[in-house]
Design an enzyme around this catalytic site. Structure first.
Site, PDB file in Angstrom:
ATOM      1  N   GLY A  11      75.800  93.707  23.494  1.00 45.59           N
ATOM      2  CA  GLY A  11      74.710  94.449  24.140  1.00 45.59           C
ATOM      3  C   GLY A  11      74.270  93.723  25.393  1.00 45.59           C
ATOM      4  O   GLY A  11      73.097  93.706  25.761  1.00 45.59           O
ATOM      5  N   ASN A 105      75.079 102.517  12.895  1.00 44.65           N
ATOM      6  CA  ASN A 105      75.195 101.065  13.005  1.00 44.65           C
ATOM      7  C   ASN A 105      76.184 100.455  12.024  1.00 44.65           C
ATOM      8  O   ASN A 105      76.806  99.439  12.330  1.00 44.65           O
ATOM      9  CB  ASN A 105      73.817 100.419  12.884  1.00 44.65           C
ATOM     10  CG  ASN A 105      73.063 100.516  14.185  1.00 44.65           C
ATOM     11  OD1 ASN A 105      73.509 100.009  15.208  1.00 44.65           O
ATOM     12  ND2 ASN A 105      71.940 101.206  14.187  1.00 44.65           N
ATOM     13  N   VAL A 129      70.821  90.554  15.653  1.00 46.67           N
ATOM     14  CA  VAL A 129      69.526  90.926  16.223  1.00 46.67           C
ATOM     15  C   VAL A 129      69.350  92.445  16.212  1.00 46.67           C
ATOM     16  O   VAL A 129      68.268  92.955  15.958  1.00 46.67           O
ATOM     17  CB  VAL A 129      69.398  90.402  17.673  1.00 46.67           C
ATOM     18  CG1 VAL A 129      68.067  90.809  18.294  1.00 46.67           C
ATOM     19  CG2 VAL A 129      69.593  88.886  17.716  1.00 46.67           C
ATOM     20  N   GLY A 130      70.450  93.168  16.485  1.00 45.71           N
ATOM     21  CA  GLY A 130      70.396  94.634  16.577  1.00 45.71           C
ATOM     22  C   GLY A 130      69.888  95.258  15.287  1.00 45.71           C
ATOM     23  O   GLY A 130      70.315  94.880  14.197  1.00 45.71           O
ATOM     24  N   ASN A 131      68.974  96.204  15.406  1.00 48.02           N
ATOM     25  CA  ASN A 131      68.324  96.798  14.226  1.00 48.02           C
ATOM     26  C   ASN A 131      69.094  97.977  13.638  1.00 48.02           C
ATOM     27  O   ASN A 131      69.822  98.636  14.355  1.00 48.02           O
ATOM     28  CB  ASN A 131      66.909  97.244  14.612  1.00 48.02           C
ATOM     29  CG  ASN A 131      65.988  96.043  14.711  1.00 48.02           C
ATOM     30  OD1 ASN A 131      66.061  95.143  13.885  1.00 48.02           O
ATOM     31  ND2 ASN A 131      65.150  96.010  15.733  1.00 48.02           N
ATOM     32  N   ARG A 162      55.263  85.756  16.013  1.00 51.19           N
ATOM     33  CA  ARG A 162      54.094  86.642  16.125  1.00 51.19           C
ATOM     34  C   ARG A 162      53.007  86.224  15.139  1.00 51.19           C
ATOM     35  O   ARG A 162      51.817  86.221  15.469  1.00 51.19           O
ATOM     36  CB  ARG A 162      54.511  88.093  15.832  1.00 51.19           C
ATOM     37  CG  ARG A 162      55.292  88.756  16.957  1.00 51.19           C
ATOM     38  CD  ARG A 162      55.955  90.053  16.491  1.00 51.19           C
ATOM     39  NE  ARG A 162      56.526  90.797  17.606  1.00 51.19           N
ATOM     40  CZ  ARG A 162      57.414  91.775  17.486  1.00 51.19           C
ATOM     41  NH1 ARG A 162      57.861  92.119  16.276  1.00 51.19           N
ATOM     42  NH2 ARG A 162      57.867  92.413  18.551  1.00 51.19           N
ATOM     43  N   HIS A 187      63.243  92.865   8.364  1.00 50.46           N
ATOM     44  CA  HIS A 187      62.672  92.948   9.711  1.00 50.46           C
ATOM     45  C   HIS A 187      62.318  94.413   9.962  1.00 50.46           C
ATOM     46  O   HIS A 187      63.008  95.146  10.648  1.00 50.46           O
ATOM     47  CB  HIS A 187      63.669  92.436  10.758  1.00 50.46           C
ATOM     48  CG  HIS A 187      63.189  92.654  12.162  1.00 50.46           C
ATOM     49  ND1 HIS A 187      62.079  92.019  12.669  1.00 50.46           N
ATOM     50  CD2 HIS A 187      63.647  93.452  13.155  1.00 50.46           C
ATOM     51  CE1 HIS A 187      61.886  92.417  13.919  1.00 50.46           C
ATOM     52  NE2 HIS A 187      62.825  93.296  14.235  1.00 50.46           N
TER      53      HIS A 187
END
EC number: 1.1.1.37
Length: 334
Positions: A11, A105, A129-131, A162, A187
Site C-alpha cells: 500500500g 481482504n 496494519v491493513g484492516n 491513544r 483492533h
C-alpha cells in the site's frame, strides 16, 4: 557498516505509507547505522503515484537508504525480505458490509501470505496494519505455513498510544510518564483499553493509574469509549483516516520488535493466542500485553483480571472468532 535490512511496505502509494516511509528511511526504526533496502508494493493503477514517492525518497538524500524498489508484482516485492509491513488492504466503502470487506481482504492476504511463504526469508517479521488487521494477519499466517507463527503480529500500538495519550491529557503529564496501558483483543470498536495495570509517574514516583486519575467512572467509561472510537473521530474531523499517528505507531511497533521493550514496560500487539494464560481461545490474532527480547515476544503473565475486564476481553474475543469463521469460509472456498 552492517548488511542492509530489506523492508517491504505494501500500500506504498497510500497516505499511511507516505508518513511511514520517511521515518523508516531516516533510521527511526532500525537504528541510525543500519542501511536499508526499501521495497514498495502497490496495485498497478497506483504505479505512477508510486514513482512520485520514489522520487521524493531519492530527493531526501538519506544516507541509510541504499536502494528503493517499486513494484506491482508479488514475486519481486516479497523476495528475501527481513521485514514485511502490510499496510495495503481493501478499504471499507460506503454501504459495504463487514463481511464483504473480510471477503475482499481474505483474497489479498491469502495471496500475500503465500508470497511470503514462497519468496521471503523464513526469519521474516510480518506486521499487518491493513484492516481488519487481526483477521488479515491470521489469514496471512495460515497461508505461510513455513514461517513461524510467532513472526506474525498486527498493529494495536495506535490504540495503545491513544490510551496513553488520553491518561496523560487527563493528568496534564507527558505521555512518556504513562506506562503499561493494555489493549486487549481486536483492533476494532470492541477492543478493551485497560488502565488497571498502568502506572503514571507523578513527582518522580510511580502511581497506579486509578489512584492517579481518581476518577474510576471515567477510566471504566469515557476513557474506554474515547480510545475505541478515536479512529472514527479522526475521520469525522479530517475526512481521512489516521495517517501520521498510524505511521508513528508502526515505527514504535517494529522498533520494539527489533530492539526489545524497556525493562519493566510492556506494549500491546496482536499475536497468536496459542498457550495464553488469560482464557482467550486458541488460534486467534488477539492483542495482549507483551515484553520483547532478542526479537522474540512473550505475553506478560500473572496480571489479575477482574470481572469487569473479563467481560470486555470475552466480547472482543467473540468478535474475533466470528471474523475468523467468516474469513475461513472464504479461504476454503477460494
Amino acid at each position: 557498516m552492517p548488511e542492509p535490512v530489506k523492508v517491504l511496505v505494501t500500500g506504498a502509494a497510500g497516505q499511511i505509507a507516505y508518513s511511514l516511509l520517511f521515518g523508516i528511511a531516516k533510521g527511526d526504526v532500525f537504528g541510525k547505522d543500519q542501511p536499508l533496502i526499501l521495497v514498495l508494493l502497490d496495485i498497478t493503477p497506483m504505479m505512477t503515484v508510486l514513482e512520485g514517492v520514489v522520487m521524493e525518497l531519492q530527493d531526501c538524500a538519506l544516507p541509510l537508504l541504499k536502494e528503493v524498489i517499486a513494484t506491482d508484482k508479488e514475486d519481486v516485492a516479497f523476495k528475501d525480505l527481513d521485514v514485511a509491513i502490510l499496510v495495503g488492504s481493501m478499504p471499507r466503502r460506503e454501504g459495504m458490509e463487514r463481511k464483504d470487506l473480510l471477503k475482499a481482504n481474505v483474497k489479498i492476504f491469502k495471496s500475500q501470505g503465500a508470497a511470503l511463504n514462497k519468496y521471503s526469508k523464513k526469519s521474516v517479521k510480518v506486521i499487518v496494519v491493513g484492516n481488519p488487521a487481526n483477521t488479515n494477519c491470521l489469514t496471512a499466517l495460515k497461508s505461510a505455513p513455513s514461517i513461524p507463527k510467532e513472526n506474525f503480529s498486527c498493529l494495536t500500538r495506535l490504540d495503545h498510544n491513544r490510551a496513553k495519550a488520553q491518561i496523560a491529557l487527563k493528568l496534564n503529564v507527558a505521555s512518556d510518564d504513562v506506562k503499561n496501558v493494555i489493549i486487549w483483543g481486536n483492533h476494532s470498536s470492541t477492543q478493551y483499553p485497560d488502565a488497571s495495570h498502568a502506572s503514571v509517574t507523578l513527582q518522580g514516583k510511580d502511581v497506579g493509574a486509578f489512584e492517579a486519575v481518581k476518577n474510576d467512572d471515567w477510566l471504566k467509561g469515557g476513557f474506554i469509549t474515547t480510545v475505541q472510537q478515536r479512529g472514527a473521530a479522526v475521520i469525522k474531523a479530517r475526512k481521512l483516516s489516521s495517517a501520521m499517528s498510524a505511521a508513528k505507531a508502526i515505527c514504535d511497533h517494529v522498533r520494539d520488535i527489533w530492539f526489545g521493550t524497556p525493562e519493566g514496560q510492556f506494549v500491546s500487539m496482536g499475536v497468536i493466542s496459542d498457550g495464553n494464560s488469560y482464557g482467550v481461545p486458541e488460534d486467534l490474532m488477539y492483542s495482549f500485553p507483551l515484553t520483547i527480547k532478542n526479537k522474540t515476544w512473550k505475553i506478560v503473565e500473572g496480571l489479575c483480571i477482574n470481572d469487569f475486564s473479563r467481560e470486555k476481553m470475552d466480547i472482543t474475543a467473540k468478535e474475533l472468532q466470528d471474523e475468523k469463521e467468516t474469513a475461513f469460509e472464504f479461504l476454503s472456498s477460494e
